[in-house]
Enzyme design. Sequence first.
Site, PDB file in Angstrom:
ATOM      1  N   GLU A  36      -6.813  17.357  -3.366  1.00  0.00           N
ATOM      2  CA  GLU A  36      -7.088  15.966  -4.582  1.00  0.00           C
ATOM      3  C   GLU A  36      -7.445  16.307  -6.421  1.00  0.00           C
ATOM      4  O   GLU A  36      -8.220  17.120  -6.121  1.00  0.00           O
ATOM      5  CB  GLU A  36      -7.046  15.045  -3.577  1.00  0.00           C
ATOM      6  CG  GLU A  36      -7.319  13.481  -4.783  1.00  0.00           C
ATOM      7  CD  GLU A  36      -7.107  12.605  -5.432  1.00  0.00           C
ATOM      8  OE1 GLU A  36      -5.803  12.554  -4.720  1.00  0.00           O
ATOM      9  OE2 GLU A  36      -7.168  13.004  -6.508  1.00  0.00           O
ATOM     10  N   GLN A  37      -6.227  16.014  -7.115  1.00  0.00           N
ATOM     11  CA  GLN A  37      -6.701  16.431  -8.680  1.00  0.00           C
ATOM     12  C   GLN A  37      -8.162  15.138  -8.218  1.00  0.00           C
ATOM     13  O   GLN A  37      -8.666  16.371  -9.551  1.00  0.00           O
ATOM     14  CB  GLN A  37      -5.856  15.568  -9.652  1.00  0.00           C
ATOM     15  CG  GLN A  37      -6.071  14.294  -9.628  1.00  0.00           C
ATOM     16  CD  GLN A  37      -4.552  14.057 -10.262  1.00  0.00           C
ATOM     17  OE1 GLN A  37      -3.794  14.523 -10.761  1.00  0.00           O
ATOM     18  NE2 GLN A  37      -4.234  12.331 -10.824  1.00  0.00           N
ATOM     19  N   ARG A 110      -9.714  -1.586  -1.869  1.00  0.00           N
ATOM     20  CA  ARG A 110      -8.602  -0.716  -2.092  1.00  0.00           C
ATOM     21  C   ARG A 110     -10.128   0.567  -1.647  1.00  0.00           C
ATOM     22  O   ARG A 110      -9.948   1.536  -0.839  1.00  0.00           O
ATOM     23  CB  ARG A 110      -8.454  -0.448  -2.973  1.00  0.00           C
ATOM     24  CG  ARG A 110      -7.547  -0.303  -3.506  1.00  0.00           C
ATOM     25  CD  ARG A 110      -6.641  -0.886  -4.400  1.00  0.00           C
ATOM     26  NE  ARG A 110      -5.310  -1.661  -5.070  1.00  0.00           N
ATOM     27  CZ  ARG A 110      -3.961  -0.894  -5.061  1.00  0.00           C
ATOM     28  NH1 ARG A 110      -4.195   0.510  -4.723  1.00  0.00           N
ATOM     29  NH2 ARG A 110      -3.053  -1.604  -4.755  1.00  0.00           N
ATOM     30  N   TYR A 230      -6.774 -14.169  -3.995  1.00  0.00           N
ATOM     31  CA  TYR A 230      -7.028 -13.456  -2.322  1.00  0.00           C
ATOM     32  C   TYR A 230      -8.563 -13.083  -2.332  1.00  0.00           C
ATOM     33  O   TYR A 230      -8.907 -12.345  -3.011  1.00  0.00           O
ATOM     34  CB  TYR A 230      -6.259 -13.114  -1.787  1.00  0.00           C
ATOM     35  CG  TYR A 230      -5.715 -11.463  -2.321  1.00  0.00           C
ATOM     36  CD1 TYR A 230      -6.290 -10.417  -1.564  1.00  0.00           C
ATOM     37  CD2 TYR A 230      -4.874 -11.261  -3.300  1.00  0.00           C
ATOM     38  CE1 TYR A 230      -5.981  -8.927  -1.786  1.00  0.00           C
ATOM     39  CE2 TYR A 230      -4.267  -9.871  -3.173  1.00  0.00           C
ATOM     40  CZ  TYR A 230      -5.714  -9.090  -2.739  1.00  0.00           C
ATOM     41  OH  TYR A 230      -4.577  -7.381  -3.168  1.00  0.00           O
ATOM     42  N   ASP A 309       4.474   6.675  -3.302  1.00  0.00           N
ATOM     43  CA  ASP A 309       5.002   6.649  -4.533  1.00  0.00           C
ATOM     44  C   ASP A 309       5.616   7.325  -5.533  1.00  0.00           C
ATOM     45  O   ASP A 309       6.115   7.179  -5.389  1.00  0.00           O
ATOM     46  CB  ASP A 309       3.535   5.902  -5.521  1.00  0.00           C
ATOM     47  CG  ASP A 309       3.536   4.800  -5.497  1.00  0.00           C
ATOM     48  OD1 ASP A 309       4.015   4.371  -4.700  1.00  0.00           O
ATOM     49  OD2 ASP A 309       2.556   3.655  -6.396  1.00  0.00           O
TER      50      ASP A 309
HETATM   51  C1  LIG Z   1      -0.971  -4.754  -9.100  1.00  0.00           C
HETATM   52  C2  LIG Z   1      -0.615  -3.404  -8.381  1.00  0.00           C
HETATM   53  C3  LIG Z   1      -0.921  -4.007  -7.372  1.00  0.00           C
HETATM   54  C4  LIG Z   1      -0.724  -3.987  -5.700  1.00  0.00           C
HETATM   55  N1  LIG Z   1      -0.519  -4.167  -4.920  1.00  0.00           N
HETATM   56  C5  LIG Z   1      -0.666  -3.712  -3.577  1.00  0.00           C
HETATM   57  C6  LIG Z   1      -0.455  -4.406  -2.539  1.00  0.00           C
HETATM   58  O1  LIG Z   1      -1.358  -5.228  -2.145  1.00  0.00           O
HETATM   59  N2  LIG Z   1      -0.578  -3.790  -0.799  1.00  0.00           N
HETATM   60  C7  LIG Z   1       0.398  -2.997  -1.436  1.00  0.00           C
HETATM   61  O2  LIG Z   1       0.396  -1.865  -0.073  1.00  0.00           O
HETATM   62  N3  LIG Z   1       0.608  -1.699  -2.606  1.00  0.00           N
HETATM   63  C8  LIG Z   1       0.201  -2.678  -3.237  1.00  0.00           C
HETATM   64  N4  LIG Z   1       0.693  -1.759  -4.734  1.00  0.00           N
HETATM   65  C9  LIG Z   1       1.185  -0.414  -4.171  1.00  0.00           C
HETATM   66  C10 LIG Z   1      -0.081   0.516  -4.149  1.00  0.00           C
HETATM   67  O3  LIG Z   1      -0.994   0.471  -5.181  1.00  0.00           O
HETATM   68  C11 LIG Z   1       0.894   1.959  -4.132  1.00  0.00           C
HETATM   69  O4  LIG Z   1       2.385   2.191  -4.030  1.00  0.00           O
HETATM   70  C12 LIG Z   1       0.323   3.095  -3.505  1.00  0.00           C
HETATM   71  O5  LIG Z   1      -1.079   3.316  -3.752  1.00  0.00           O
HETATM   72  C13 LIG Z   1       0.877   4.115  -3.332  1.00  0.00           C
HETATM   73  O6  LIG Z   1      -0.116   4.770  -2.851  1.00  0.00           O
HETATM   74  P1  LIG Z   1      -0.111   6.976  -2.660  1.00  0.00           P
HETATM   75  O7  LIG Z   1      -0.752   7.252  -1.978  1.00  0.00           O
HETATM   76  O8  LIG Z   1       1.936   6.987  -2.668  1.00  0.00           O
HETATM   77  O9  LIG Z   1       0.039   6.948  -4.895  1.00  0.00           O
HETATM   78  P2  LIG Z   1      -1.194   7.022  -5.727  1.00  0.00           P
HETATM   79  O10 LIG Z   1      -1.978   5.673  -5.047  1.00  0.00           O
HETATM   80  O11 LIG Z   1      -0.602   6.738  -6.922  1.00  0.00           O
HETATM   81  O12 LIG Z   1      -2.311   8.095  -5.019  1.00  0.00           O
HETATM   82  C14 LIG Z   1      -1.653   9.095  -5.253  1.00  0.00           C
HETATM   83  C15 LIG Z   1      -3.076  10.533  -5.250  1.00  0.00           C
HETATM   84  O13 LIG Z   1      -2.179  11.836  -5.281  1.00  0.00           O
HETATM   85  C16 LIG Z   1      -3.422  12.263  -6.486  1.00  0.00           C
HETATM   86  N5  LIG Z   1      -2.626  13.354  -7.680  1.00  0.00           N
HETATM   87  C17 LIG Z   1      -1.698  12.713  -8.146  1.00  0.00           C
HETATM   88  N6  LIG Z   1      -1.376  13.542  -9.109  1.00  0.00           N
HETATM   89  C18 LIG Z   1      -1.991  14.870  -8.360  1.00  0.00           C
HETATM   90  C19 LIG Z   1      -2.000  15.970  -8.677  1.00  0.00           C
HETATM   91  N7  LIG Z   1      -0.804  16.876  -9.855  1.00  0.00           N
HETATM   92  N8  LIG Z   1      -2.100  17.321  -7.435  1.00  0.00           N
HETATM   93  C20 LIG Z   1      -2.936  16.760  -6.623  1.00  0.00           C
HETATM   94  N9  LIG Z   1      -3.427  14.958  -6.784  1.00  0.00           N
HETATM   95  C21 LIG Z   1      -2.473  14.520  -7.332  1.00  0.00           C
HETATM   96  C22 LIG Z   1      -4.425  10.993  -7.378  1.00  0.00           C
HETATM   97  O14 LIG Z   1      -5.503  10.876  -7.673  1.00  0.00           O
HETATM   98  C23 LIG Z   1      -3.901   9.551  -5.971  1.00  0.00           C
HETATM   99  O15 LIG Z   1      -4.845   9.877  -5.129  1.00  0.00           O
HETATM  100  C24 LIG Z   1      -0.155  -2.322  -5.752  1.00  0.00           C
HETATM  101  C25 LIG Z   1       0.032  -1.447  -7.143  1.00  0.00           C
HETATM  102  C26 LIG Z   1       0.239  -2.471  -8.480  1.00  0.00           C
HETATM  103  C27 LIG Z   1       0.105  -1.329  -9.549  1.00  0.00           C
END
Ligand SMILES: Cc1cc2nc3c(=O)[nH]c(=O)nc-3n(C[C@H](O)[C@H](O)[C@H](O)COP(=O)(O)OP(=O)(O)OC[C@H]3O[C@@H](n4cnc5c(N)ncnc54)[C@H](O)[C@@H]3O)c2cc1C
Length: 419
Positions: A36-37, A110, A230, A309
């Site tokens: 994790e960065q 979160r 909410y 994502d």
């Molecule tokens: C306004 C808003 C509201 C939302 N509401 C909801 C909701 O109610 N319900 C829901 O299911 N989803 C919701 N989402 C979507 C949700 O937040 C994301 O889809 C989810 O957080 C994705 O998780 P992830 O772990 O794939 O990516 P991320 O949350 O982007 O996590 C990626 C992780 O990788 C780390 N990282 C990045 N690059 C590197 C690197 N090069 N090296 C090492 N570490 C790295 C980051 O620091 C981070 O910790 C919402 C999004 C937004 C913008």
Amino acid sequence: MSEQTNIDVVVAGGGIGGLATAAALRLHGCRVTVLEQAPRLGEIGAGLQIGPNASRILYRLGMGEGLDAAALVVEESVRRRWSTGEILTKTTLGTQARHKFGAPYLHLHRADLHQILLEGATRADGPGEPVTVEIATRVVGVDDAGTARPTVRTEDGRVFPADVVIGADGINSAVRGAVDAPSAIVQSGDMAYRTLIPAEPVLQDPATRWIFDWPAANFWLGHQRHVVMYPVRDMSFVNVVAVVPVTEHVRAEDRALVPAEEMRRQYDGWDPRLTRLLACSEEQVMAWALNYQDPFSRWSSGHVALLGDACHSMLPYFSQGASQAIEDGAVVAEELAKAVRGEQFIDEALLHYSDRRAERAAVVQQGAVGNRQLFHLPDGPDQRDRDRRFRENHKESNVSFDWIYSGTPLEDDASLLTA
Ligand SMILES: Cc1cc2nc3c(=O)[nH]c(=O)nc-3n(C[C@H](O)[C@H](O)[C@H](O)COP(=O)(O)OP(=O)(O)OC[C@H]3O[C@@H](n4cnc5c(N)ncnc54)[C@H](O)[C@@H]3O)c2cc1C
């Protein structure tokens, strides 16, 4: 193939997707390191809706106790008219969701969910080997991606060899290049103000305390804008996501701290129940440009795969991005478990994972883009038609909630634990 093999997995990214995956992989017999960065583990101060499609997985991963303590079970999701707050439609959740989908619809802070996932991944007394988490470790690329033992390179010059590399590193993934997936990001033209309003001022005002009467998600829909509110964390905060056309400042910065007054002005003339609540917010709020990728199906190459994502970033208009990432984690773990048991090769496992997940995630991504138009209609014939359909309880979009909340079929569905 038949022998039990140890599989070393390096997961880039310790967000919700990365940690949920690490916890699932551990359960299925993999040795996992998360890179994790960020210098500290955690999540942003905001709320999150978790659908039954994801909560059922978290319960199965043994996280029920943490969820029961931290989450609110949502009773209903309500769509309201922007100007009057009139209810256009309601989706009943609560016990109905539990019965229908085998798990509840949840609202969480979160940071609480992140902590629950971290504990599930790292606790000493859990199943399999506890996950190792390296913080302040930024992944810059993957070498030998086409081989059986790829290596992850980090900014500080270290290399992490593994049998499998998983990119759970978000929309700007550094791993995506290793699977040759498209990198183009779409700017939606929208941004979201996000804030948590503390309960105290809300409870003091008879015009706003109603939001704590009942654990519901309230959506106000208007031209080019909508707001979602909410309660979270034992009714001690109201979570606000307020969507408007993106400003030049936020488009350029991607995210920025802005005066709350800027947010409030965007909703002048809206339902007083909403504007009175926005008036309770702190003086500064975060604004996020809402970007996403168009769906693609190439989620893996050889021993490298993407999830969350990194491969299906979406507009939050189905509140599903994190839930879809949790589903990815469950499925990739099931497929790799077969490789651990010697029933398939690792590259096959990763292909089967994307076969089971990519099409489903694409439907949700596209549905969320459709919701942008549906939510943001100007007053007029199309809006009246939408509201009539809402009132008559037609399904909201082409993607049904029942289909989303049922989730990707899992292999141990037969033994589904109900929450
Ligand atoms: C306004 C808003 C509201 C939302 N509401 C909801 C909701 O109610 N319900 C829901 O299911 N989803 C919701 N989402 C979507 C949700 O937040 C994301 O889809 C989810 O957080 C994705 O998780 P992830 O772990 O794939 O990516 P991320 O949350 O982007 O996590 C990626 C992780 O990788 C780390 N990282 C990045 N690059 C590197 C690197 N090069 N090296 C090492 N570490 C790295 C980051 O620091 C981070 O910790 C919402 C999004 C937004 C913008």
